[in-house]
Design a protein around this motif. Structure first.
Motif, PDB file in Angstrom:
ATOM      1  N   ALA A   4       4.573   0.473 -11.916  1.00 54.15           N
ATOM      2  CA  ALA A   4       4.788   1.838 -12.434  1.00 54.15           C
ATOM      3  C   ALA A   4       5.055   1.810 -13.941  1.00 54.15           C
ATOM      4  O   ALA A   4       4.675   2.737 -14.668  1.00 54.15           O
ATOM      5  N   LYS A   5       5.661   0.712 -14.432  1.00 54.49           N
ATOM      6  CA  LYS A   5       5.922   0.598 -15.879  1.00 54.49           C
ATOM      7  C   LYS A   5       4.603   0.489 -16.655  1.00 54.49           C
ATOM      8  O   LYS A   5       4.474   1.012 -17.754  1.00 54.49           O
ATOM      9  N   LEU A   6       3.649  -0.233 -16.061  1.00 54.44           N
ATOM     10  CA  LEU A   6       2.344  -0.365 -16.726  1.00 54.44           C
ATOM     11  C   LEU A   6       1.599   0.979 -16.680  1.00 54.44           C
ATOM     12  O   LEU A   6       1.010   1.415 -17.675  1.00 54.44           O
ATOM     13  N   CYS A   7       1.667   1.646 -15.534  1.00 54.77           N
ATOM     14  CA  CYS A   7       1.017   2.971 -15.432  1.00 54.77           C
ATOM     15  C   CYS A   7       1.617   3.950 -16.444  1.00 54.77           C
ATOM     16  O   CYS A   7       0.925   4.840 -16.940  1.00 54.77           O
ATOM     17  N   ALA A   8       2.900   3.764 -16.758  1.00 52.88           N
ATOM     18  CA  ALA A   8       3.568   4.694 -17.679  1.00 52.88           C
ATOM     19  C   ALA A   8       2.999   4.618 -19.098  1.00 52.88           C
ATOM     20  O   ALA A   8       3.137   5.565 -19.865  1.00 52.88           O
ATOM     21  N   VAL A   9       2.362   3.478 -19.442  1.00 52.96           N
ATOM     22  CA  VAL A   9       1.775   3.383 -20.787  1.00 52.96           C
ATOM     23  C   VAL A   9       0.258   3.626 -20.764  1.00 52.96           C
ATOM     24  O   VAL A   9      -0.417   3.434 -21.775  1.00 52.96           O
ATOM     25  N   ALA A  10      -0.255   4.077 -19.617  1.00 49.02           N
ATOM     26  CA  ALA A  10      -1.709   4.260 -19.472  1.00 49.02           C
ATOM     27  C   ALA A  10      -2.171   5.593 -20.045  1.00 49.02           C
ATOM     28  O   ALA A  10      -1.505   6.619 -19.875  1.00 49.02           O
ATOM     29  N   ASP A  11      -3.318   5.563 -20.716  1.00 50.91           N
ATOM     30  CA  ASP A  11      -3.994   6.830 -21.013  1.00 50.91           C
ATOM     31  C   ASP A  11      -4.588   7.370 -19.724  1.00 50.91           C
ATOM     32  O   ASP A  11      -4.613   8.573 -19.500  1.00 50.91           O
ATOM     33  N   ILE A  12      -5.089   6.452 -18.900  1.00 48.63           N
ATOM     34  CA  ILE A  12      -5.685   6.845 -17.626  1.00 48.63           C
ATOM     35  C   ILE A  12      -5.252   5.848 -16.547  1.00 48.63           C
ATOM     36  O   ILE A  12      -5.448   4.638 -16.703  1.00 48.63           O
ATOM     37  N   ALA A  13      -4.636   6.348 -15.477  1.00 48.32           N
ATOM     38  CA  ALA A  13      -4.308   5.497 -14.329  1.00 48.32           C
ATOM     39  C   ALA A  13      -5.270   5.848 -13.198  1.00 48.32           C
ATOM     40  O   ALA A  13      -5.621   7.022 -13.007  1.00 48.32           O
ATOM     41  N   LEU A  14      -5.701   4.813 -12.463  1.00 53.17           N
ATOM     42  CA  LEU A  14      -6.745   4.990 -11.440  1.00 53.17           C
ATOM     43  C   LEU A  14      -6.257   4.534 -10.058  1.00 53.17           C
ATOM     44  O   LEU A  14      -6.779   3.557  -9.520  1.00 53.17           O
ATOM     45  N   PRO A  15      -5.276   5.204  -9.466  1.00 54.65           N
ATOM     46  CA  PRO A  15      -4.774   4.756  -8.160  1.00 54.65           C
ATOM     47  C   PRO A  15      -5.576   5.342  -6.995  1.00 54.65           C
ATOM     48  O   PRO A  15      -6.220   6.389  -7.146  1.00 54.65           O
ATOM     49  N   ASN A  16      -5.507   4.682  -5.831  1.00 51.16           N
ATOM     50  CA  ASN A  16      -5.890   5.358  -4.596  1.00 51.16           C
ATOM     51  C   ASN A  16      -4.621   6.054  -4.064  1.00 51.16           C
ATOM     52  O   ASN A  16      -3.545   5.930  -4.666  1.00 51.16           O
ATOM     53  N   ILE A  17      -4.705   6.740  -2.943  1.00 55.37           N
ATOM     54  CA  ILE A  17      -3.542   7.521  -2.483  1.00 55.37           C
ATOM     55  C   ILE A  17      -2.381   6.607  -2.084  1.00 55.37           C
ATOM     56  O   ILE A  17      -1.206   6.930  -2.328  1.00 55.37           O
ATOM     57  N   THR A  18      -2.679   5.445  -1.503  1.00 50.55           N
ATOM     58  CA  THR A  18      -1.610   4.509  -1.127  1.00 50.55           C
ATOM     59  C   THR A  18      -0.847   4.067  -2.368  1.00 50.55           C
ATOM     60  O   THR A  18       0.390   4.049  -2.403  1.00 50.55           O
ATOM     61  N   GLU A  19      -1.606   3.687  -3.390  1.00 47.86           N
ATOM     62  CA  GLU A  19      -0.966   3.218  -4.628  1.00 47.86           C
ATOM     63  C   GLU A  19      -0.168   4.332  -5.285  1.00 47.86           C
ATOM     64  O   GLU A  19       0.960   4.107  -5.764  1.00 47.86           O
ATOM     65  N   ALA A  20      -0.739   5.536  -5.298  1.00 49.74           N
ATOM     66  CA  ALA A  20      -0.028   6.666  -5.923  1.00 49.74           C
ATOM     67  C   ALA A  20       1.288   6.924  -5.198  1.00 49.74           C
ATOM     68  O   ALA A  20       2.311   7.220  -5.830  1.00 49.74           O
ATOM     69  N   CYS A  21       1.288   6.788  -3.873  1.00 50.05           N
ATOM     70  CA  CYS A  21       2.529   6.975  -3.104  1.00 50.05           C
ATOM     71  C   CYS A  21       3.542   5.890  -3.445  1.00 50.05           C
ATOM     72  O   CYS A  21       4.710   6.179  -3.731  1.00 50.05           O
ATOM     73  N   TYR A  22       3.100   4.626  -3.434  1.00 45.18           N
ATOM     74  CA  TYR A  22       4.027   3.531  -3.779  1.00 45.18           C
ATOM     75  C   TYR A  22       4.598   3.690  -5.188  1.00 45.18           C
ATOM     76  O   TYR A  22       5.779   3.467  -5.435  1.00 45.18           O
ATOM     77  N   LEU A  23       3.733   4.071  -6.128  1.00 38.89           N
ATOM     78  CA  LEU A  23       4.168   4.143  -7.535  1.00 38.89           C
ATOM     79  C   LEU A  23       5.190   5.249  -7.766  1.00 38.89           C
ATOM     80  O   LEU A  23       5.980   5.182  -8.705  1.00 38.89           O
ATOM     81  N   THR A  24       5.146   6.270  -6.921  1.00 40.28           N
ATOM     82  CA  THR A  24       6.031   7.424  -7.136  1.00 40.28           C
ATOM     83  C   THR A  24       7.146   7.484  -6.095  1.00 40.28           C
ATOM     84  O   THR A  24       7.902   8.461  -6.067  1.00 40.28           O
ATOM     85  N   GLY A  25       7.216   6.477  -5.223  1.00 41.47           N
ATOM     86  CA  GLY A  25       8.255   6.482  -4.183  1.00 41.47           C
ATOM     87  C   GLY A  25       8.076   7.609  -3.181  1.00 41.47           C
ATOM     88  O   GLY A  25       9.043   8.115  -2.614  1.00 41.47           O
ATOM     89  N   THR A  26       6.817   7.988  -2.943  1.00 41.22           N
ATOM     90  CA  THR A  26       6.526   9.061  -1.993  1.00 41.22           C
ATOM     91  C   THR A  26       6.111   8.444  -0.659  1.00 41.22           C
ATOM     92  O   THR A  26       5.243   7.563  -0.648  1.00 41.22           O
ATOM     93  N   PRO A  27       6.695   8.868   0.467  1.00 49.64           N
ATOM     94  CA  PRO A  27       6.245   8.307   1.754  1.00 49.64           C
ATOM     95  C   PRO A  27       4.738   8.543   1.958  1.00 49.64           C
ATOM     96  O   PRO A  27       4.257   9.663   1.745  1.00 49.64           O
ATOM     97  N   TYR A  28       4.037   7.480   2.343  1.00 50.50           N
ATOM     98  CA  TYR A  28       2.579   7.543   2.541  1.00 50.50           C
ATOM     99  C   TYR A  28       2.238   8.426   3.729  1.00 50.50           C
ATOM    100  O   TYR A  28       2.948   8.426   4.736  1.00 50.50           O
ATOM    101  N   ARG A  29       1.166   9.168   3.576  1.00 51.87           N
ATOM    102  CA  ARG A  29       0.653   9.943   4.712  1.00 51.87           C
ATOM    103  C   ARG A  29      -0.792   9.538   4.961  1.00 51.87           C
ATOM    104  O   ARG A  29      -1.596   9.501   4.029  1.00 51.87           O
ATOM    105  N   GLU A  30      -1.096   9.290   6.212  1.00 51.12           N
ATOM    106  CA  GLU A  30      -2.457   8.914   6.612  1.00 51.12           C
ATOM    107  C   GLU A  30      -3.418  10.086   6.347  1.00 51.12           C
ATOM    108  O   GLU A  30      -4.488   9.917   5.802  1.00 51.12           O
ATOM    109  N   THR A  31      -2.982  11.273   6.726  1.00 53.49           N
ATOM    110  CA  THR A  31      -3.770  12.466   6.413  1.00 53.49           C
ATOM    111  C   THR A  31      -2.905  13.399   5.571  1.00 53.49           C
ATOM    112  O   THR A  31      -1.689  13.457   5.753  1.00 53.49           O
TER     113      THR A  31
END
Ligand code: PXL
Length: 276
Positions: A128-155
């Motif tokens: 998440a520290k590296l994403c914080a210095v990004a002009d553009i971050a390219l996560p999938n939904i799993t990664e976006a959930c992990y990076l933001t501390g959001t519980p993952y949802r399958e749908t």
């Protein structure tokens, strides 16, 4: 000629990370310098893979390049071998970037609700520290959930995707490109620009097949197209179409999903889209 540096591992077999980034970025007409973060016999979806961490090379390479006065149009990071590498990669970017350099971060660390085998629960916090210095971050939904501390949802629905993407932007990434965005019956890519607060989405037909390495193929084509001067929307379209074409070609082959997609056969299509 435009020149970037891409920082990710060499998986000797399995078509991902540097073995796909190099040919794809070259095909877009952009020079790719590399910093290999590790050498693995295969990517980590194979059993019994070997791994030599090249952590101790990152800063010496950066220091040498600095003394040579090298600069790059973009920094594109992918799979990093350990949490300890992340601070080094941030330092390298700070040391070598100029006012115009783009920082593109693919937080390659998880898919389908799970972290890749080499990473523990501490890794996303560092990434998440590296994403914080990004002009553009390219996560999938799993990664976006992990990076933001959001519980993952399958749908999930559009509101959930936007909530996660906006949280990631609030942590520092200027633009977020959510790949494999799959909600409300649509499949594709969702872009959020935190400066304009605007969304753009590119919708595609969902192909009924899942292969390893497609995230790296998308990110490499996206980076090449963007650095070649395409707009961010066009770069998303080109990368999404190239990835889809690579998957379509591979669907008819009988090699296992973990061997990646036959993107090589779709390179002429990529070059054509870049030249249009
Ligand atoms: O494609 C992402 C990736 C890159 N490099 C290595 C991996 C993976 C995903 O599993 O294991 C070594």
């Amino acid at each position: 000629m435009k020149k970037i540096v891409t920082i990710q591992d060499i998986s000797c077999v399995g078509k991902c990370s540097l073995t796909v980034a190099l040919p794809i970025i070259s095909a877009t007409g952009v020079e790719a310098a590399i910093i290999p973060t590790a050498v693995l016999s295969t990517h980590t979806m194979f059993k019994n893979f070997t791994c030599k961490d090249l952590d101790d090379q990152i800063l010496p390479i950066a220091n040498h390049w600095k003394s040579e006065g090298l600069s790059f149009d973009a920094f594109y990071t992918g799979y990093l071998a350990s949490a300890a590498q992340i601070d080094k990669v941030i330092r390298l970017i700070e040391d070598l970037k100029n006012d115009k350099s783009l920082v593109i971060v693919d937080p390659a660390m998880a898919d389908n609700g799970k972290l890749y085998p080499a990473f523990d629960e501490n890794f996303p916090k560092e990434m998440a520290k590296l994403c914080a210095v990004a002009d553009i971050a390219l996560p999938n939904i799993t990664e976006a959930c992990y990076l933001t501390g959001t519980p993952y949802r399958e749908t999930y629905d559009e509101a959930f995707a936007k909530e996660v993407v906006e949280k990631l932007a609030a942590q520092g990434a200027k633009k977020v490109v959510l790949t494999g965005a799959n909600f409300d019956g649509h499949y594709g890519v969702l872009l959020y620009d935190s400066e304009t607060k605007e969304y753009y989405s590119y919708v595609q037909e969902k192909i009924d097949a899942a292969y390893h390495g497609t995230g790296d193929i998308f990110s490499s084509a996206f980076t090449g197209a963007l650095v070649r001067g395409k707009s961010i929307e066009d770069s998303i379209r080109i990368a999404a179409e190239f990835t889809a074409e690579s998957i379509r070609i591979t669907k008819d082959s009988d090699s296992g999903a973990w061997y990646g997609v036959d993107f090589e056969l779709a390179l002429p299509h990529l070059i054509q889209m870049i030249n249009e």
